[in-house]
Design a protein around this motif. Structure first.
Motif, mmCIF file in Angstrom:
data_model
loop_
_atom_site.group_PDB
_atom_site.id
_atom_site.type_symbol
_atom_site.label_atom_id
_atom_site.label_comp_id
_atom_site.label_asym_id
_atom_site.label_seq_id
_atom_site.Cartn_x
_atom_site.Cartn_y
_atom_site.Cartn_z
ATOM 1 N N UNK A 1 0.059 58.782 -45.930
ATOM 2 C CA UNK A 1 0.867 57.943 -45.056
ATOM 3 C C UNK A 1 1.553 56.783 -45.780
ATOM 4 N N UNK A 2 2.453 57.068 -46.688
ATOM 5 C CA UNK A 2 3.149 55.978 -47.384
ATOM 6 C C UNK A 2 3.976 55.137 -46.424
ATOM 7 N N UNK A 3 3.946 53.854 -46.639
ATOM 8 C CA UNK A 3 4.720 52.887 -45.852
ATOM 9 C C UNK A 3 4.466 53.007 -44.351
ATOM 10 N N UNK A 4 3.320 53.515 -43.966
ATOM 11 C CA UNK A 4 2.924 53.664 -42.565
ATOM 12 C C UNK A 4 3.974 54.422 -41.754
ATOM 13 N N UNK A 5 4.632 55.386 -42.403
ATOM 14 C CA UNK A 5 5.677 56.154 -41.732
ATOM 15 C C UNK A 5 5.129 56.972 -40.569
ATOM 16 N N UNK A 6 3.853 57.307 -40.597
ATOM 17 C CA UNK A 6 3.274 58.135 -39.529
ATOM 18 C C UNK A 6 3.127 57.364 -38.230
ATOM 19 N N UNK A 7 3.206 56.052 -38.270
ATOM 20 C CA UNK A 7 3.064 55.268 -37.042
ATOM 21 C C UNK A 7 4.123 55.673 -36.019
ATOM 22 N N UNK A 8 5.300 56.030 -36.498
ATOM 23 C CA UNK A 8 6.369 56.438 -35.592
ATOM 24 C C UNK A 8 6.108 57.810 -34.974
ATOM 25 N N UNK A 9 5.238 58.612 -35.606
ATOM 26 C CA UNK A 9 4.935 59.950 -35.110
ATOM 27 C C UNK A 9 3.909 59.925 -33.976
ATOM 28 N N UNK A 10 3.260 58.824 -33.767
ATOM 29 C CA UNK A 10 2.254 58.740 -32.709
ATOM 30 C C UNK A 10 0.844 58.941 -33.251
ATOM 31 N N UNK A 11 -0.098 58.961 -32.308
ATOM 32 C CA UNK A 11 -1.496 59.071 -32.691
ATOM 33 C C UNK A 11 -1.876 60.478 -33.119
ATOM 34 N N UNK A 12 -3.054 60.586 -33.692
ATOM 35 C CA UNK A 12 -3.590 61.888 -34.098
ATOM 36 C C UNK A 12 -3.332 62.177 -35.557
ATOM 37 N N UNK A 13 -3.894 63.272 -35.988
ATOM 38 C CA UNK A 13 -3.789 63.676 -37.380
ATOM 39 C C UNK A 13 -2.395 64.222 -37.689
ATOM 40 N N UNK A 14 -1.769 63.642 -38.651
ATOM 41 C CA UNK A 14 -0.447 64.092 -39.081
ATOM 42 C C UNK A 14 -0.551 65.467 -39.725
ATOM 43 N N UNK A 15 -1.607 65.697 -40.481
ATOM 44 C CA UNK A 15 -1.812 67.000 -41.121
ATOM 45 C C UNK A 15 -1.915 68.087 -40.068
ATOM 46 N N UNK A 16 -2.747 67.845 -39.075
ATOM 47 C CA UNK A 16 -2.951 68.862 -38.038
ATOM 48 C C UNK A 16 -1.661 69.094 -37.259
ATOM 49 N N UNK A 17 -0.925 68.036 -36.932
ATOM 50 C CA UNK A 17 0.325 68.159 -36.192
ATOM 51 C C UNK A 17 1.336 68.995 -36.997
ATOM 52 N N UNK A 18 1.464 68.700 -38.288
ATOM 53 C CA UNK A 18 2.404 69.450 -39.116
ATOM 54 C C UNK A 18 1.965 70.903 -39.253
ATOM 55 N N UNK A 19 0.679 71.139 -39.370
ATOM 56 C CA UNK A 19 0.186 72.497 -39.476
ATOM 57 C C UNK A 19 0.467 73.285 -38.210
ATOM 58 N N UNK A 20 0.261 72.637 -37.042
ATOM 59 C CA UNK A 20 0.557 73.301 -35.765
ATOM 60 C C UNK A 20 2.041 73.646 -35.675
ATOM 61 N N UNK A 21 2.880 72.690 -36.076
ATOM 62 C CA UNK A 21 4.327 72.923 -36.019
ATOM 63 C C UNK A 21 4.733 74.042 -36.955
ATOM 64 N N UNK A 22 4.173 74.054 -38.160
ATOM 65 C CA UNK A 22 4.494 75.108 -39.122
ATOM 66 C C UNK A 22 3.938 76.451 -38.662
ATOM 67 N N UNK A 23 2.740 76.434 -38.060
ATOM 68 C CA UNK A 23 2.149 77.670 -37.545
ATOM 69 C C UNK A 23 2.939 78.233 -36.398
ATOM 70 N N UNK A 24 3.474 77.385 -35.543
ATOM 71 C CA UNK A 24 4.267 77.841 -34.408
ATOM 72 C C UNK A 24 5.604 78.410 -34.858
ATOM 73 N N UNK A 25 6.129 77.874 -35.962
ATOM 74 C CA UNK A 25 7.412 78.341 -36.470
ATOM 75 C C UNK A 25 7.278 79.679 -37.180
ATOM 76 N N UNK A 26 6.087 80.024 -37.636
ATOM 77 C CA UNK A 26 5.883 81.283 -38.368
ATOM 78 C C UNK A 26 5.950 82.463 -37.462
#
Length: 157
Positions: free
Chosen positions: A132-157
């Motif tokens: 989380x450089x420069x707290x950029x994930x704060x704009x993405x909301x709560x929860x795990x950023x890794x898990x959110x990105x994995x879900x998004x990538x998994x849904x796109x597959x």
């Protein structure tokens, strides 16, 4: 344990023992609506033998990583007055296979992220894209950023 007829009801201890779980776990599953008991005149729980098959479905679902809510949703589609049949299991397992495949894709994305982090070795909060450089994930909301990105990538597959 005394021998009982196939039509008799199981005590909470017998049902838990036969299912390979603890009595508190069985009670918890009942609270969650995964199994149902009948009550005796003395308010003791008694389980039909079909509960053992339902508990086996719970164990199988947990083994493949499903949540109790996902397992309950599948059990809720079955008649409450009979044990799940082979046809019921086949239909459930086909639906669950899609959930498992999606979870595998999510885990593969997470694995690739970890490999990049391990290869980088920086562990610098200012530079690391995983920490989380420069707290950029704060704009993405709560929860795990890794898990959110994995879900998004998994849904796109």
């Amino acid at each position: 344990m005394p021998h009982t007829s196939r039509d008799s009801l199981l005590t909470v201890g017998e049902a838990a023992s036969r299912a390979g779980i603890t009595v508190p776990t069985l009670r918890y599953y009942e609270e969650r609506g995964l199994v149902h008991s009948q009550r005796t005149a003395g308010n003791q729980r008694r389980y039909q033998r079909l509960s053992l098959r339902r508990l086996a479905v719970v164990a199988a679902g947990q083994r493949v990583g499903l949540s109790l809510d996902q397992i309950k949703a599948a059990l809720d589609e079955l008649p409450a007055n009979r044990a799940p049949s082979q046809a019921d299991w086949s239909a459930m397992s086909r639906r669950w296979a899609g959930l498992v495949a999606r979870r595998i894709r999510e885990l593969q994305v997470l694995e690739r992220s970890l490999e990049g982090c391990i290869g980088c070795g920086c562990l610098s909060l200012g530079r690391c894209s995983l920490i989380n450089p420069d707290d950029a994930a704060a704009e993405e909301g709560g929860g795990s950023r890794w898990a959110r990105r994995a879900r998004e990538a998994g849904a796109a597959s």
